[in-house]
Motif scaffolding. Structure first.
Motif, PDB file in Angstrom:
ATOM      1  N   ILE A   1       0.867  -1.183   0.000  1.00  0.00           N
ATOM      2  CA  ILE A   1       0.000   0.000   0.000  1.00  0.00           C
ATOM      3  C   ILE A   1       0.901   1.231   0.000  1.00  0.00           C
ATOM      4  CG2 ILE A   1      -1.665   1.356   1.353  1.00  0.00           C
ATOM      5  CD1 ILE A   1      -2.738  -1.305   2.480  1.00  0.00           C
ATOM      6  N   VAL A   2       0.655   2.148  -0.934  1.00  0.00           N
ATOM      7  CA  VAL A   2       1.437   3.382  -1.021  1.00  0.00           C
ATOM      8  C   VAL A   2       0.982   4.362   0.054  1.00  0.00           C
ATOM      9  CG1 VAL A   2       1.921   5.425  -2.442  1.00  0.00           C
ATOM     10  CG2 VAL A   2       1.883   3.149  -3.501  1.00  0.00           C
ATOM     11  N   VAL A   3       1.944   4.974   0.738  1.00  0.00           N
ATOM     12  CA  VAL A   3       1.660   6.082   1.668  1.00  0.00           C
ATOM     13  C   VAL A   3       2.407   7.300   1.120  1.00  0.00           C
ATOM     14  CG1 VAL A   3       1.785   6.924   4.040  1.00  0.00           C
ATOM     15  CG2 VAL A   3       1.540   4.464   3.605  1.00  0.00           C
ATOM     16  N   GLN A   4       1.658   8.229   0.517  1.00  0.00           N
ATOM     17  CA  GLN A   4       2.305   9.419  -0.032  1.00  0.00           C
ATOM     18  C   GLN A   4       2.731  10.338   1.115  1.00  0.00           C
ATOM     19  OE1 GLN A   4       3.338   9.789  -2.906  1.00  0.00           O
ATOM     20  NE2 GLN A   4       1.952   9.039  -4.482  1.00  0.00           N
ATOM     21  N   THR A   5       4.008  10.723   1.111  1.00  0.00           N
ATOM     22  CA  THR A   5       4.592  11.484   2.215  1.00  0.00           C
ATOM     23  C   THR A   5       5.249  12.754   1.677  1.00  0.00           C
ATOM     24  OG1 THR A   5       4.987   9.420   3.414  1.00  0.00           O
ATOM     25  CG2 THR A   5       6.211  11.352   4.160  1.00  0.00           C
ATOM     26  N   ASN A   6       4.883  13.866   2.248  1.00  0.00           N
ATOM     27  CA  ASN A   6       5.369  15.169   1.788  1.00  0.00           C
ATOM     28  C   ASN A   6       6.866  15.319   2.093  1.00  0.00           C
ATOM     29  OD1 ASN A   6       5.840  17.910   1.341  1.00  0.00           O
ATOM     30  ND2 ASN A   6       3.833  18.514   2.112  1.00  0.00           N
ATOM     31  N   PRO A   7       7.699  15.583   1.074  1.00  0.00           N
ATOM     32  CA  PRO A   7       9.143  15.764   1.322  1.00  0.00           C
ATOM     33  C   PRO A   7       9.468  16.971   2.208  1.00  0.00           C
ATOM     34  CG  PRO A   7       8.716  15.426  -1.019  1.00  0.00           C
ATOM     35  CD  PRO A   7       7.388  15.647  -0.358  1.00  0.00           C
ATOM     36  N   LEU A   8       8.508  17.864   2.388  1.00  0.00           N
ATOM     37  CA  LEU A   8       8.741  19.038   3.229  1.00  0.00           C
ATOM     38  C   LEU A   8       8.558  18.735   4.717  1.00  0.00           C
ATOM     39  CD1 LEU A   8       6.857  21.777   1.143  1.00  0.00           C
ATOM     40  CD2 LEU A   8       9.313  21.343   1.213  1.00  0.00           C
ATOM     41  N   TYR A   9       8.041  17.555   5.035  1.00  0.00           N
ATOM     42  CA  TYR A   9       7.784  17.230   6.436  1.00  0.00           C
ATOM     43  C   TYR A   9       9.053  17.298   7.282  1.00  0.00           C
ATOM     44  CZ  TYR A   9       2.944  15.514   6.139  1.00  0.00           C
ATOM     45  OH  TYR A   9       1.590  15.404   6.006  1.00  0.00           O
ATOM     46  N   MET A  10       8.904  17.898   8.451  1.00  0.00           N
ATOM     47  CA  MET A  10       9.972  17.896   9.434  1.00  0.00           C
ATOM     48  C   MET A  10       9.848  16.614  10.270  1.00  0.00           C
ATOM     49  SD  MET A  10      11.422  20.601   8.459  1.00  0.00           S
ATOM     50  CE  MET A  10      12.644  21.053   9.670  1.00  0.00           C
ATOM     51  N   GLU A  11      10.805  16.399  11.162  1.00  0.00           N
ATOM     52  CA  GLU A  11      10.874  15.117  11.885  1.00  0.00           C
ATOM     53  C   GLU A  11       9.597  14.800  12.657  1.00  0.00           C
ATOM     54  OE1 GLU A  11      14.486  15.135  14.200  1.00  0.00           O
ATOM     55  OE2 GLU A  11      15.665  15.691  12.439  1.00  0.00           O
ATOM     56  N   ARG A  12       9.048  15.774  13.306  1.00  0.00           N
ATOM     57  CA  ARG A  12       7.842  15.574  14.121  1.00  0.00           C
ATOM     58  C   ARG A  12       6.675  15.071  13.258  1.00  0.00           C
ATOM     59  NH1 ARG A  12       5.921  19.078  18.606  1.00  0.00           N
ATOM     60  NH2 ARG A  12       3.677  18.866  18.779  1.00  0.00           N
ATOM     61  N   GLU A  13       6.483  15.722  12.122  1.00  0.00           N
ATOM     62  CA  GLU A  13       5.382  15.370  11.219  1.00  0.00           C
ATOM     63  C   GLU A  13       5.611  14.001  10.591  1.00  0.00           C
ATOM     64  OE1 GLU A  13       4.601  19.838   9.506  1.00  0.00           O
ATOM     65  OE2 GLU A  13       6.562  18.913   9.270  1.00  0.00           O
ATOM     66  N   LEU A  14       6.851  13.738  10.227  1.00  0.00           N
ATOM     67  CA  LEU A  14       7.209  12.468   9.611  1.00  0.00           C
ATOM     68  C   LEU A  14       7.011  11.317  10.591  1.00  0.00           C
ATOM     69  CD1 LEU A  14       8.361  11.044   7.138  1.00  0.00           C
ATOM     70  CD2 LEU A  14      10.658  11.628   7.946  1.00  0.00           C
ATOM     71  N   GLU A  15       7.441  11.525  11.812  1.00  0.00           N
ATOM     72  CA  GLU A  15       7.294  10.491  12.845  1.00  0.00           C
ATOM     73  C   GLU A  15       5.820  10.140  13.050  1.00  0.00           C
ATOM     74  OE1 GLU A  15       8.103   9.825  17.644  1.00  0.00           O
ATOM     75  OE2 GLU A  15       8.971  11.579  16.635  1.00  0.00           O
TER      76      GLU A  15
ATOM     77  N   LEU B   1      17.262  14.073   1.904  1.00  0.00           N
ATOM     78  CA  LEU B   1      16.391  13.919   3.077  1.00  0.00           C
ATOM     79  C   LEU B   1      16.840  12.778   3.992  1.00  0.00           C
ATOM     80  CD1 LEU B   1      12.962  14.304   1.226  1.00  0.00           C
ATOM     81  CD2 LEU B   1      14.274  16.090   2.374  1.00  0.00           C
ATOM     82  N   TYR B   2      17.857  12.042   3.570  1.00  0.00           N
ATOM     83  CA  TYR B   2      18.281  10.856   4.323  1.00  0.00           C
ATOM     84  C   TYR B   2      18.634  11.157   5.784  1.00  0.00           C
ATOM     85  CZ  TYR B   2      20.748   6.619   5.661  1.00  0.00           C
ATOM     86  OH  TYR B   2      21.148   5.493   6.325  1.00  0.00           O
ATOM     87  N   PRO B   3      19.366  12.256   6.073  1.00  0.00           N
ATOM     88  CA  PRO B   3      19.675  12.532   7.491  1.00  0.00           C
ATOM     89  C   PRO B   3      18.423  12.627   8.360  1.00  0.00           C
ATOM     90  CG  PRO B   3      21.026  13.896   6.061  1.00  0.00           C
ATOM     91  CD  PRO B   3      20.008  13.242   5.178  1.00  0.00           C
ATOM     92  N   ARG B   4      17.363  13.210   7.815  1.00  0.00           N
ATOM     93  CA  ARG B   4      16.111  13.344   8.558  1.00  0.00           C
ATOM     94  C   ARG B   4      15.397  11.998   8.665  1.00  0.00           C
ATOM     95  NH1 ARG B   4      12.195  17.266   5.613  1.00  0.00           N
ATOM     96  NH2 ARG B   4      14.141  18.438   5.561  1.00  0.00           N
TER      97      ARG B   4
END
Length: 562
Positions: A100-114, A131-134
């Motif tokens: 299942i694809v989960v589209q994820t915004n590349p602009l997300y900061m760590e909190r939002e991504l988590e 974006l790898y470090p994040r």
């Protein structure tokens, strides 16, 4: 029938009232395009081109690699990429693997991504080297087991691919080097070594989820909208039927609207593949680059948001570019000003019409006609196979023409429900009807108009921004006593974000201080543009902050300024 659906009498004979929808997994459309148009260009990306055969083969390789890592049917895979060939390959590759694809915004900061990774339960993520470090920090905070890394240069033509790292350095971007090892995988190596063979999953198109598309709601926290293979395919087929003058296998679409936005996913990615068009991808919106691209590559279709069209019209040298290839544009995500529509049509000679939709409907439910009767200021009429009506705010029954109420829609594009949110699904979906939360009316001809939103969602430049999420971040600042965030009118962005703050006693602060703080914790489009410090905030008798009162204040200020 016409009494219940007055819009049907305005349908031209070329658009069917009902489309016979196919029960097929989404990846079947890519297989068909590759069989019928093997050498046709599927993707143009900054000078690099991929044929439909190449796109299908590389999607199979990606699926093969995911299956070699142990992906199971229904596993979630986050795709955190801008518009580029890898985003399309990963999308179909995940579906071909059974994921299942989960589209994820590349602009997300760590909190939002988590939050999104934990909520979706994603175990794989595809992302950029930048974006790898994040993203790598998420392994300790989420269920992520494998990170697949690519770079923009991976799909650039020679010599752009060699020069790209120097361009990054010149733009002060960090050049990140990632090594291929046990849980970190290089996209480029996958394409070199994986086989274009896959154990094709058994898909029930009406039941199996293809995509988790994150959106917001009354709680303010993003929710995963479960869109099935049928939901997305149905909406894409409706789109093709609506644009009946467009010829299968012949059009080209300018892909600026990002795929992590459901609108870009349907009207660019899926429509292109279903109709065997060519998609011309740009990884970000830059007005000059967009004008140059239209001038040089002659796209015929250009889905966008009002801010994109406004920005292009405001370029002083726009008349130096030939934009006459543009034939059809559907504007979504926010209200389209009539003057923008008229100016854009005058300069391109094409048609720009406004539509309406939401993530929960894959996303489009309404649009104006391209070549028939249009009503300025209206979002048009319901698409084929789509029902809609206004639920009166006064009576709680079906509203009379021109009476305000909540817009309800029903159709095969309406979501299965919210991911792991049974109560919110039951509150939003009733007997197949989607309660949109948007307030509007329908006129005697069956044309719909949006007036307001029941939800507090702010739509800034086409992005959904949820006040509560920003408020929670600001509440963590040591100087904040109370805060409320509201969307205030903005001539360019439609709405923009403003924070009203009551400071703790005895402290002082500046807008710059809060701006810097917010940028550390929020994606750029969510960061408030304005801060106002107050001694108190308007509240109800029970202490609830009146966000609407602040918005009304802003509207009055605008009136007084005119």
């Amino acid at each position: 029938m016409e009494n219940q659906k007055p819009w049907l009498r305005h349908y031209p004979e070329q658009i069917p009232h009902l489309i016979t929808l196919e029960e097929r997994p989404l990846f079947d459309y890519l297989k068909q395009a590759a069989n019928e148009h093997p050498s046709k260009t599927a993707i143009h990306f900054l000078g690099k081109e991929l044929s439909y055969t190449e796109l299908y083969m590389q999607s199979l390789k990606f699926a093969n690699y995911l299956q070699s890592l142990g992906i199971q049917k229904g596993d979630r895979v986050s795709i955190m990429l801008p518009n580029c060939p890898q985003a399309v390959i990963a999308y179909f590759g995940v579906l071909l693997s059974g994921g299942i694809v989960v589209q994820t915004n590349p602009l997300y900061m760590e909190r939002e991504l988590e939050f999104q990774l934990n909520d979706s339960g994603s175990t794989y993520i595809v992302t950029l080297d930048l974006l790898y470090p994040r993203v790598s920090k998420m392994k300790a905070l989420t269920k992520i087991q494998h990170i697949i890394v690519t770079g923009i240069k991976d799909y650039l033509p020679f010599p752009k691919n060699l020069l790209y790292p120097f361009v990054q350095k010149r733009q002060n971007q960090v050049v990140v080097k990632v090594e291929h090892h046990d849980d970190t995988h290089l996209f480029k190596k996958i394409m070199l070594n994986a086989l274009p063979e896959v154990d094709e999953p058994k898909i029930n198109p009406g039941e199996d989820v293809a995509l988790l598309q994150y959106t917001g709601g009354t709680t303010g926290f993003p929710k995963g909208v479960m869109l099935t293979h049928n939901n997305i395919a149905a909406n894409t087929q409706m789109c093709a039927a609506w644009m009946y003058n467009c010829k299968k296998g012949e059009e080209s679409i300018l892909g600026i609207i990002p795929f992590f936005h459901v609108y870009g996913m349907t009207t660019v990615l899926n429509l292109t593949v279903m109709q065997a068009y060519k998609m011309i991808l740009l990884p970000k919106f830059d007005p000059t680059e967009t004008l140059k691209t239209i001038h040089k590559l002659k796209p015929t279709l250009f889905p966008g948001a009002p801010t994109i069209y406004i920005s292009l019209l405001n370029q002083p040298d726009i008349k130096e570019y030939d934009l006459s290839s543009i034939d059809s544009c559907i504007s979504g995500s926010a209200a389209l000003p009539v003057e923008v529509q008229e100016q854009f049509e005058a300069i391109t000679g094409g048609k720009l019409v406004e539509g309406y939709g939401l993530s929960e409907a894959s996303p489009v439910t309404h649009a104006n006609f391209f070549w028939e009767k249009r009503k300025p200021g209206s979002v048009g009429v319901p698409w084929p196979n789509t029902e809609a009506f206004i639920l009166s705010m006064e009576t709680g029954r079906k509203a009379e023409p021109n009476e305000l109420g909540e817009i309800l829609v029903r159709g095969p594009q309406v979501m299965k429900g919210y991911w792991n949110r049974k109560e919110e699904t039951e509150a939003t979906l009733k007997n197949g009807w989607l309660f949109t939360g948007d307030i509007g009316y329908m006129d005697e001809d069956g044309y719909f108009y949006i007036v307001d939103r029941k939800k507090d969602t702010i739509i800034a430049s086409g992005y959904n921004v949820y006040p509560r999420e920003i408020e929670e971040v600001l509440y963590e600042h040591e100087k904040v006593q109370e805060v409320v965030v509201a969307g205030i009118p903005d001539p360019y962005r439609g709405e923009t974000v403003k924070a009203y703050i009551v400071l703790k006693e005895g402290v002082s602060a500046t807008s710059e201080e809060f701006n810097e703080y917010a940028r550390q914790h929020l994606a750029a489009y969510k960061v408030p543009r304005y801060y106002e410090f107050r001694k108190e905030l308007p509240k109800t008798a029970v202490g609830k902050i009146l966000r609407r009162a602040l918005i009304e204040e802003e509207k009055e200020k605008l009136k007084d300024a005119k």
